[in-house]
Design a protein around this motif. Structure first.
Motif, mmCIF file in Angstrom:
data_model
loop_
_atom_site.group_PDB
_atom_site.id
_atom_site.type_symbol
_atom_site.label_atom_id
_atom_site.label_comp_id
_atom_site.label_asym_id
_atom_site.label_seq_id
_atom_site.Cartn_x
_atom_site.Cartn_y
_atom_site.Cartn_z
ATOM 1 N N SER A 2 20.036 -6.949 50.175
ATOM 2 C CA SER A 2 20.151 -8.301 49.654
ATOM 3 C C SER A 2 20.177 -9.322 50.779
ATOM 4 C CB SER A 2 21.431 -8.437 48.816
ATOM 5 O OG SER A 2 21.687 -9.796 48.532
ATOM 6 N N ASN A 5 23.726 -10.385 52.041
ATOM 7 C CA ASN A 5 24.630 -9.448 52.727
ATOM 8 C C ASN A 5 25.203 -10.022 54.011
ATOM 9 O OD1 ASN A 5 24.739 -7.313 50.979
ATOM 10 N ND2 ASN A 5 23.024 -6.206 51.888
ATOM 11 N N GLN A 11 28.003 -12.516 48.987
ATOM 12 C CA GLN A 11 27.507 -11.264 48.424
ATOM 13 C C GLN A 11 28.490 -10.661 47.421
ATOM 14 O OE1 GLN A 11 24.351 -9.644 48.979
ATOM 15 N NE2 GLN A 11 25.184 -8.789 47.101
ATOM 16 N N LYS A 12 29.766 -10.765 47.738
ATOM 17 C CA LYS A 12 30.790 -10.249 46.826
ATOM 18 C C LYS A 12 30.669 -10.904 45.449
ATOM 19 C CE LYS A 12 35.829 -10.183 46.217
ATOM 20 N NZ LYS A 12 37.119 -10.636 46.798
ATOM 21 N N GLU A 13 30.451 -12.210 45.426
ATOM 22 C CA GLU A 13 30.323 -12.938 44.165
ATOM 23 C C GLU A 13 28.976 -12.656 43.500
ATOM 24 O OE1 GLU A 13 33.200 -14.973 43.024
ATOM 25 O OE2 GLU A 13 33.644 -13.361 44.439
ATOM 26 N N MET A 14 27.942 -12.481 44.308
ATOM 27 C CA MET A 14 26.627 -12.158 43.747
ATOM 28 C C MET A 14 26.630 -10.790 43.077
ATOM 29 S SD MET A 14 24.628 -14.742 44.150
ATOM 30 C CE MET A 14 22.985 -14.076 43.978
ATOM 31 N N ASP A 15 27.408 -9.867 43.611
ATOM 32 C CA ASP A 15 27.544 -8.555 42.972
ATOM 33 C C ASP A 15 28.146 -8.706 41.574
ATOM 34 O OD1 ASP A 15 26.513 -7.278 45.179
ATOM 35 O OD2 ASP A 15 28.470 -6.761 46.035
ATOM 36 N N LYS A 16 29.093 -9.628 41.433
ATOM 37 C CA LYS A 16 29.686 -9.890 40.115
ATOM 38 C C LYS A 16 28.643 -10.473 39.162
ATOM 39 C CE LYS A 16 34.413 -10.755 41.753
ATOM 40 N NZ LYS A 16 35.522 -11.756 41.811
ATOM 41 N N GLU A 18 25.466 -9.890 39.222
ATOM 42 C CA GLU A 18 24.591 -8.787 38.805
ATOM 43 C C GLU A 18 25.234 -7.983 37.681
ATOM 44 O OE1 GLU A 18 21.486 -8.329 39.766
ATOM 45 O OE2 GLU A 18 21.599 -9.984 41.181
ATOM 46 N N GLU A 19 26.521 -7.754 37.789
ATOM 47 C CA GLU A 19 27.235 -7.011 36.744
ATOM 48 C C GLU A 19 27.225 -7.773 35.423
ATOM 49 O OE1 GLU A 19 31.143 -6.251 38.202
ATOM 50 O OE2 GLU A 19 30.466 -4.981 39.871
ATOM 51 N N GLN A 41 16.091 -6.598 37.041
ATOM 52 C CA GLN A 41 16.210 -5.595 38.099
ATOM 53 C C GLN A 41 15.141 -5.737 39.177
ATOM 54 O OE1 GLN A 41 16.230 -1.922 35.843
ATOM 55 N NE2 GLN A 41 18.468 -1.918 35.701
ATOM 56 N N THR A 67 31.012 -17.327 38.522
ATOM 57 C CA THR A 67 30.012 -16.261 38.432
ATOM 58 C C THR A 67 29.418 -16.178 37.029
ATOM 59 O OG1 THR A 67 31.807 -14.646 38.075
ATOM 60 C CG2 THR A 67 30.931 -14.867 40.315
#
Length: 322
Positions: A2, A5, A11-16, A18-19, A41, A67
């Protein structure tokens, strides 16, 4: 890997995000879920939700709230992409088969509508009233921009000014909206909100101008679409409009454009004409102006770590090749 990163806090918030996206598009109708997930995806930098998060961090940041908003805005964007592909009869998007190509136009239309409804449901979880109204007005304007583009297809008399207005609504407004909504959610000061919104508007305009250039100068293996796709679809962007204004090139350019169908050779000839007329350089100069405007907006913001991130994003967009 990503793009975000290198900014662990983002990135931590972007992972959320995505979830949330993956969870939100779940459906009892597998074909709708699959069609939605295919594009989600496929990835990309996720610039729009990232701008929402980055902007919100200028104020009182609430992770769950922001988010969720960021995911909703990405769903809005994804829905418009699906509908764009239907109108353009596009076969691929981000290197994968489009929903309309893989599942048929009917399923694609319903999938786009499904994502719109899911986006509004996400927003309603945060604010059942005013935010939905606020976002609806922006989405209405964005849709009007898309309609304007469709109505202007194959129009060889369009002006540069009209074109810039069109991409303001078609592309730039969503960038600005992401910045504004994020800043508002974090209760930033009016001055900060205005500066971030201006940044988003300038970046969105530059982003579209870059797309226009890559359509003519990009490598198909990297961009994922044939050179001159916009012209074939009747979307006449700034480089071509500038060329049509040049009396030394207008007649020859129109001779090629007015053919019943355009071959690979025809497109190659048009690209040469546009380059010789100065359409590429003219558009690059405009692109640079909007990057400058974006940087000027950042100067209005107080000293904050995210100013550097937004400045880095400008540099990244300046050199992007797809």
């Amino acid at each position: 890997m990503s793009y975000w990163n290198k900014y662990p806090n983002i990135q931590k918030e972007m992972d959320k995000v995505e979830e949330i996206l993956a969870d939100t598009v779940k459906s009892r109708r597998k074909i709708v879920q699959d069609a939605s997930m295919d594009l989600i995806q496929a990835g990309g930098k996720r610039i729009r939700p990232a701008l929402t998060i980055i902007s919100a961090q200028f104020g009182q940041y609430e992770s769950d709230k922001v988010t969720t908003l960021a995911a909703a805005l990405e769903l809005f964007h994804t829905a418009t992409l699906i509908h764009d592909d239907i109108i353009d009869n596009a076969k691929t998007r981000r290197g994968i088969e489009t929903a309309q190509s893989k599942y048929g136009k009917d399923i694609a239309v319903y999938t786009g509508d499904y994502l719109f409804s899911k986006a509004f449901l996400l927003v309603s979880r945060i604010d059942g009233g005013q935010k939905v109204v606020h976002l609806s007005r922006f989405i209405k304007a964005i849709c009007e921009g898309e309609i304007e583009q469709h109505a202007a297809k194959y129009n060889s008399t369009g002006s540069i000014v009209t074109y810039l207005k069109r991409i303001k609504y078609k592309t730039a407004l969503l960038f600005a909206l992401c910045c504004q909504v994020g800043a508002e959610a974090a209760e930033c000061s009016p001055k900060t909100i205005r500066s971030l919104r201006r940044y988003g508007m300038s970046m969105g305009t530059a982003f579209q101008l870059k797309d226009d250039l890559l359509d003519l100068t990009g490598d198909e293996k990297i961009t994922g679409k044939p050179v001159g796709s916009d012209i074939v679809e009747g979307v006449y962007t700034m480089p071509l409009l500038y060329t049509l204004r040049n009396n030394s090139f207008r007649t020859k350019t129109l001779e090629v454009l007015n053919k019943t169908s355009l071959s690979f050779t025809d497109i190659a000839e048009l690209v040469v004409l546009i380059k010789e007329a100065g359409g590429i350089e003219y558009t690059r100069d405009f692109e640079k102006k909007y990057y400058h405007k974006a940087r000027q907006s950042l100067k209005q913001l107080r000293d904050h770590p995210n100013v550097a991130i937004l400045d880095d994003l400008i540099r990244e967009m300046e050199i992007r090749v797809k």
